[in-house]
Design a protein around this motif. Structure first.
Motif, short mmCIF file in Angstrom:
data_model
loop_
_atom_site.label_atom_id
_atom_site.label_comp_id
_atom_site.label_asym_id
_atom_site.label_seq_id
_atom_site.Cartn_x
_atom_site.Cartn_y
_atom_site.Cartn_z
N PHE A 1 0.82 -1.21 0.00
CA PHE A 1 0.00 0.00 0.00
C PHE A 1 0.86 1.27 0.00
N GLN A 2 1.99 1.23 0.73
CA GLN A 2 2.86 2.39 0.76
C GLN A 2 3.44 2.68 -0.62
N LEU A 3 3.82 1.59 -1.33
CA LEU A 3 4.33 1.77 -2.68
C LEU A 3 3.26 2.37 -3.60
N ARG A 4 2.03 1.86 -3.46
CA ARG A 4 0.95 2.39 -4.28
C ARG A 4 0.63 3.84 -3.91
N ALA A 5 0.72 4.16 -2.62
CA ALA A 5 0.49 5.54 -2.19
C ALA A 5 1.53 6.48 -2.77
N ASP A 6 2.79 6.00 -2.78
CA ASP A 6 3.85 6.83 -3.38
C ASP A 6 3.58 7.06 -4.86
N SER A 7 3.09 5.97 -5.53
CA SER A 7 2.78 6.11 -6.95
C SER A 7 1.63 7.08 -7.19
N LEU A 8 0.59 6.95 -6.30
CA LEU A 8 -0.56 7.84 -6.46
C LEU A 8 -0.23 9.29 -6.10
N GLU A 9 0.74 9.47 -5.21
CA GLU A 9 1.09 10.83 -4.81
C GLU A 9 1.63 11.62 -5.98
N GLY A 10 2.34 10.91 -6.89
CA GLY A 10 2.84 11.59 -8.07
C GLY A 10 1.74 12.04 -9.00
N ARG A 11 0.63 11.30 -8.99
CA ARG A 11 -0.48 11.67 -9.86
C ARG A 11 -1.37 12.74 -9.24
N THR A 12 -1.24 12.94 -7.93
CA THR A 12 -2.15 13.86 -7.24
C THR A 12 -1.98 15.29 -7.73
N GLY A 13 -0.72 15.69 -8.01
CA GLY A 13 -0.48 17.06 -8.45
C GLY A 13 -1.20 17.37 -9.75
N ALA A 14 -1.06 16.44 -10.73
CA ALA A 14 -1.73 16.67 -12.02
C ALA A 14 -3.24 16.66 -11.85
N ALA A 15 -3.72 15.71 -11.02
CA ALA A 15 -5.17 15.66 -10.80
C ALA A 15 -5.67 16.93 -10.13
N ALA A 16 -4.88 17.48 -9.19
CA ALA A 16 -5.30 18.71 -8.52
C ALA A 16 -5.38 19.87 -9.51
N HIS A 17 -4.41 19.92 -10.43
CA HIS A 17 -4.46 20.98 -11.45
C HIS A 17 -5.70 20.83 -12.32
N GLU A 18 -5.94 19.58 -12.78
CA GLU A 18 -7.13 19.35 -13.59
C GLU A 18 -8.41 19.66 -12.82
N LEU A 19 -8.41 19.33 -11.51
CA LEU A 19 -9.58 19.61 -10.69
C LEU A 19 -9.84 21.10 -10.58
N GLY A 20 -8.76 21.90 -10.48
CA GLY A 20 -8.95 23.35 -10.44
C GLY A 20 -9.57 23.89 -11.71
N GLU A 21 -9.08 23.39 -12.86
CA GLU A 21 -9.67 23.82 -14.12
C GLU A 21 -11.13 23.39 -14.22
N LEU A 22 -11.40 22.14 -13.79
CA LEU A 22 -12.77 21.65 -13.83
C LEU A 22 -13.68 22.48 -12.93
#
Length: 455
Positions: free
Chosen positions: A221-242
């Motif tokens: 789970f920690q490995l997956r969390a680290d992987s998802l953390e990298g995607r969070t920034g892009a998702a946050a940017h897209e969420l702001g635009e949305l």
């Protein structure tokens, strides 16, 4: 030794011997015959045998001290001891008086003589106890009684020694039995302890394996969390635009709702203006007279088919002229008209303002004798027309009639389809019986009876 003390000692020894005999019978039971059952003695719930008036002195002298005094009061005087009498007798016992004297004091008291309880063997012992209180004769009498009781005392002493030895043997046997039982219990506890220990060790091993598995999953789970953390920034940017798009869409929807509201208000205002204009159109007096004469003829044709005071609902009543003609024939007629300006012209209480189709849909099943419909009410949409005629069949009684008016009404801006033959075919197709057409020039009324089948 006084006779009373000898008796007390003998009773104690007998009691100990009985206990030893009972213990011996418990260890090695022998067959014996049960004694015959005793006749129950009547009491009043306080332990006093009021109907019994015969005792032996041994029955009364068994208890000691306060219990002895209480027992004698209950047996001899048939009541609970009072404080003064109980204290007096206890003081006598504390001063060394024999029990026979206490029993005799109560038996030959005025209350005891009135009750008359018989105590076997009491009188001689009571007399000896009283004589022993004399200064000289009493002392000699006590010495004589003590000397005469020496053999009995020796026999009692030997019996007591035997009883004590038997008691020790019983205690030793009980200790051995308790030791054996204790060893058995300890062995059982050790076995149970070993079994539970094995189970606990097995459970600990299973828990350890479970912990190891959880640690492995936590690492994954920690490995997956680290992987998802990298995607969070892009998702946050897209969420702001949305979010910006959503805000813009909400603003546009709010503007659209306001525009639709303005359009609806404008359409309502236009409809009201058109209704007011239609209501203000003048009608030629000759046309109005012809219309009134036509309504009288049509109401007469309808009266031939309906019972007196029949209930009639008129849809599209206009200025209320047709409901008034029906009312003059004795019908209970009411109308519904969408144009509020025309409703204002109608007779109060005869025509209500509203949607004629919606009013018909709210009518109860089989509740009307007749339904009158203006051709102006029938919509251009065939499906809506079929739905309205279906509601009419539902609301009519089995013997009810539908009257469809095809005439040029004075306050209608839209053209009215006055083809009575066409409407007659519609009624026949929607389940009404063979319609009849009553014509009056270019105007006509189609009379059709409700069909037998269906609602």
């Amino acid at each position: 030794m006084s006779p009373d003390r000898q008796d007390d000692y003998l009773e104690r020894v007998k009691a100990e011997i009985r206990l030893e005999a009972d213990a011996a019978r418990t260890r090695a039971p022998l067959p014996r015959r049960d004694p015959p059952p005793r006749r129950p003695r009547s009491t009043q719930g306080d332990g006093i045998e009021r109907e019994r008036l015969d005792y032996s002195i041994a029955e009364l002298s068994g208890p000691h001290y306060i219990a002895f005094v209480d027992h004698v009061f209950r047996a001899v005087l048939k009541r609970q001891p009072d404080d003064a009498g109980s204290t007096m007798q206890i003081r006598l016992l504390a001063a060394g008086a024999p029990k026979a004297e206490v029993i005799g004091n109560l038996r030959w008291s005025p209350e005891g003589r009135r009750i008359g309880t018989r105590i076997r063997g009491l009188l001689p012992r009571y007399v000896l106890a009283k004589l022993a209180r004399l200064p000289v004769i009493g002392y000699a009498l006590q010495w004589g009684i003590a000397f005469a009781g020496l053999p009995v005392l020796l026999r009692h002493q030997r019996a007591a020694d035997t009883s004590v030895a038997a008691g020790f043997n019983t205690i030793a046997d009980a200790q051995r039995d308790a030791g054996h039982r204790l060893d058995e219990v300890q062995a059982t506890l050790r076995t149970e302890h070993d079994r539970r220990s094995d189970e606990l060790r097995g459970e600990i091993r299973r828990l350890q394996l479970r912990v190891d598995d959880l640690e492995r999953r936590a690492h994954e789970f920690q490995l997956r969390a680290d992987s998802l953390e990298g995607r969070t920034g892009a998702a946050a940017h897209e969420l702001g635009e949305l979010r910006q798009y959503v805000h813009a869409a909400n603003h546009w929807i709010a503007s659209l709702q306001r525009s639709l509201g303005d359009l609806e208000e404008g359409a309502a205002a236009e409809r009201d203006s058109a209704d007011a204009f239609a209501a203000s159109l003048p009608e030629d007096e000759g046309v109005a007279a012809a219309r009134r004469e036509r309504h009288r003829a049509w109401s007469a044709a309808l009266a031939e088919r309906l019972p007196q005071a029949a209930s009639v609902l008129d849809l599209g009543s206009g200025d209320g002229a047709w409901p008034e003609a029906l009312a003059e024939r004795g019908f209970d007629a009411v109308g519904v008209e969408a144009n509020a300006h025309l409703v204002a012209r109608a007779k109060a209480g005869r025509v209500a303002q509203g949607d004629p189709a919606a009013a018909l849909a709210r009518c109860a099943d089989a509740g009307l004798d007749a339904i009158s419909v203006s051709a102006s009410v029938l919509a251009a949409d065939p499906a809506a027309t079929v739905e309205l005629l279906g509601h009419a069949r539902r609301a009519l009684k089995p013997s009810g009639w539908l009257a469809l008016r095809c005439e040029r009404e004075p306050h209608r801006l839209a053209a009215v389809d006055g083809d009575a033959t066409r409407w007659s075919a519609w009624l026949a197709a929607t389940g009404f019986q063979t319609p009849a057409i009553v014509r009056d020039g270019d105007a006509a009324i189609v009379l059709a009876r409700r069909g037998a089948g269906g609602p």
